[in-house]
Write a protein that holds these residues in place. Structure first.
Motif, short mmCIF file in Angstrom:
data_model
loop_
_atom_site.label_atom_id
_atom_site.label_comp_id
_atom_site.label_asym_id
_atom_site.label_seq_id
_atom_site.Cartn_x
_atom_site.Cartn_y
_atom_site.Cartn_z
N SER A 31 0.84 -1.19 0.00
CA SER A 31 0.00 0.00 0.00
C SER A 31 0.88 1.25 0.00
CB SER A 31 -0.95 0.01 1.19
OG SER A 31 -0.31 0.36 2.36
N PRO A 32 0.78 2.02 -1.05
CA PRO A 32 1.57 3.25 -1.11
C PRO A 32 1.08 4.25 -0.06
CG PRO A 32 0.06 3.09 -2.98
CD PRO A 32 -0.05 1.81 -2.20
N ARG A 33 1.87 5.29 0.16
CA ARG A 33 1.52 6.30 1.16
C ARG A 33 0.18 6.96 0.88
NH1 ARG A 33 6.97 9.59 1.03
NH2 ARG A 33 7.04 8.58 -0.97
N HIS A 34 -0.13 7.16 -0.38
CA HIS A 34 -1.37 7.82 -0.76
C HIS A 34 -2.18 6.89 -1.67
CE1 HIS A 34 0.21 11.42 1.06
NE2 HIS A 34 1.29 11.29 0.34
N ALA A 35 -2.64 5.81 -1.12
CA ALA A 35 -3.37 4.81 -1.91
C ALA A 35 -4.70 5.37 -2.38
CB ALA A 35 -3.61 3.56 -1.07
N PRO A 36 -5.06 5.09 -3.64
CA PRO A 36 -6.37 5.52 -4.14
C PRO A 36 -7.48 4.92 -3.30
CG PRO A 36 -4.99 4.71 -5.92
CD PRO A 36 -4.29 4.40 -4.64
N GLU A 37 -8.55 5.67 -3.13
CA GLU A 37 -9.62 5.24 -2.25
C GLU A 37 -10.64 4.33 -2.90
OE1 GLU A 37 -11.34 8.58 -0.28
OE2 GLU A 37 -9.40 9.32 0.38
N ASN A 38 -10.72 4.32 -4.23
CA ASN A 38 -11.74 3.48 -4.87
C ASN A 38 -11.10 2.49 -5.83
OD1 ASN A 38 -11.73 4.61 -7.66
ND2 ASN A 38 -12.30 6.46 -6.56
N GLU A 39 -11.83 1.44 -6.12
CA GLU A 39 -11.30 0.35 -6.95
C GLU A 39 -10.92 0.81 -8.35
OE1 GLU A 39 -9.85 -3.35 -7.83
OE2 GLU A 39 -10.41 -2.52 -5.88
N GLY A 40 -11.73 1.67 -8.94
CA GLY A 40 -11.42 2.16 -10.28
C GLY A 40 -10.09 2.89 -10.34
N SER A 41 -9.83 3.72 -9.34
CA SER A 41 -8.56 4.44 -9.29
C SER A 41 -7.39 3.50 -9.04
CB SER A 41 -8.61 5.51 -8.20
OG SER A 41 -9.54 6.51 -8.52
N ARG A 42 -7.61 2.49 -8.19
CA ARG A 42 -6.54 1.51 -7.93
C ARG A 42 -6.21 0.74 -9.21
NH1 ARG A 42 -9.10 1.31 -2.85
NH2 ARG A 42 -10.55 -0.32 -3.49
N ARG A 43 -7.23 0.36 -9.96
CA ARG A 43 -6.99 -0.37 -11.21
C ARG A 43 -6.27 0.51 -12.23
NH1 ARG A 43 -12.18 -4.25 -12.40
NH2 ARG A 43 -12.09 -5.36 -10.42
N LEU A 44 -6.66 1.76 -12.31
CA LEU A 44 -6.02 2.69 -13.24
C LEU A 44 -4.55 2.87 -12.87
CD1 LEU A 44 -6.18 4.65 -15.60
CD2 LEU A 44 -6.96 6.40 -13.98
N LEU A 45 -4.27 3.03 -11.59
CA LEU A 45 -2.89 3.19 -11.14
C LEU A 45 -2.07 1.93 -11.42
CD1 LEU A 45 -0.84 5.01 -9.78
CD2 LEU A 45 -1.63 4.15 -7.58
N ALA A 46 -2.65 0.77 -11.17
CA ALA A 46 -1.94 -0.49 -11.46
C ALA A 46 -1.67 -0.63 -12.95
CB ALA A 46 -2.76 -1.68 -10.96
N ALA A 47 -2.64 -0.28 -13.78
CA ALA A 47 -2.44 -0.36 -15.23
C ALA A 47 -1.35 0.60 -15.68
CB ALA A 47 -3.76 -0.06 -15.95
N ALA A 48 -1.33 1.80 -15.11
CA ALA A 48 -0.29 2.76 -15.46
C ALA A 48 1.09 2.26 -15.04
CB ALA A 48 -0.59 4.11 -14.80
N ALA A 49 1.17 1.65 -13.86
CA ALA A 49 2.45 1.13 -13.38
C ALA A 49 2.94 0.00 -14.27
CB ALA A 49 2.32 0.65 -11.94
N LEU A 50 2.05 -0.91 -14.65
CA LEU A 50 2.45 -2.00 -15.54
C LEU A 50 2.85 -1.47 -16.91
CD1 LEU A 50 -0.11 -4.79 -14.61
CD2 LEU A 50 2.36 -4.81 -14.25
N ALA A 51 2.15 -0.46 -17.40
CA ALA A 51 2.50 0.14 -18.68
C ALA A 51 3.89 0.78 -18.61
CB ALA A 51 1.45 1.17 -19.10
N ALA A 52 4.20 1.43 -17.50
CA ALA A 52 5.52 2.03 -17.33
C ALA A 52 6.60 0.96 -17.31
CB ALA A 52 5.57 2.86 -16.04
N MET A 53 6.34 -0.14 -16.61
CA MET A 53 7.29 -1.25 -16.57
C MET A 53 7.49 -1.83 -17.97
SD MET A 53 8.52 -1.98 -13.51
CE MET A 53 8.98 -3.69 -13.71
N ARG A 54 6.39 -2.08 -18.65
CA ARG A 54 6.44 -2.68 -19.99
C ARG A 54 7.18 -1.76 -20.96
NH1 ARG A 54 1.36 -5.62 -22.52
NH2 ARG A 54 1.97 -6.89 -20.76
N ALA A 55 6.87 -0.48 -20.95
CA ALA A 55 7.53 0.48 -21.84
C ALA A 55 9.03 0.54 -21.54
CB ALA A 55 6.89 1.85 -21.70
#
Length: 85
Positions: A31-55
């Motif tokens: 859990s990051p220091r400022h974790a998103p409060e809703n599931e949609g935001s958590r999924r968006l953040l996870a997708a962005a992180a995976l995209a950054a890793m993949r890129a």
């Protein structure tokens, strides 16, 4: 230059990378220091992180690999963090 071998195929490599990320989350509490409060935001953040890793990995594999992969990943996450402020 050497390349890390994560899997026999690209699909297996991405699956292993995802498992590695899960292990890191487990080890760090996930859990990051400022974790998103809703599931949609958590999924968006996870997708962005995976995209950054993949890129980062794709860029590193397509270049002469004179820069260490962790440096590419760190730069990608810095850019991502800057965009989320």
């Amino acid at each position: 230059p050497t390349r890390p071998i994560l899997g026999a195929t690209e699909g297996q490599a991405w699956n292993r990378a995802a498992r590695i990320l899960e292990q890191i989350q487990d080890q760090t509490g996930g859990s990051p220091r400022h974790a998103p409060e809703n599931e949609g935001s958590r999924r968006l953040l996870a997708a962005a992180a995976l995209a950054a890793m993949r890129a980062s990995l794709q860029h590193w594999l397509r270049t002469d690999q004179t820069t260490a992969l962790p440096d590419h990943i760190s730069a990608a996450f810095d850019h991502l963090a800057h965009g989320l402020r």
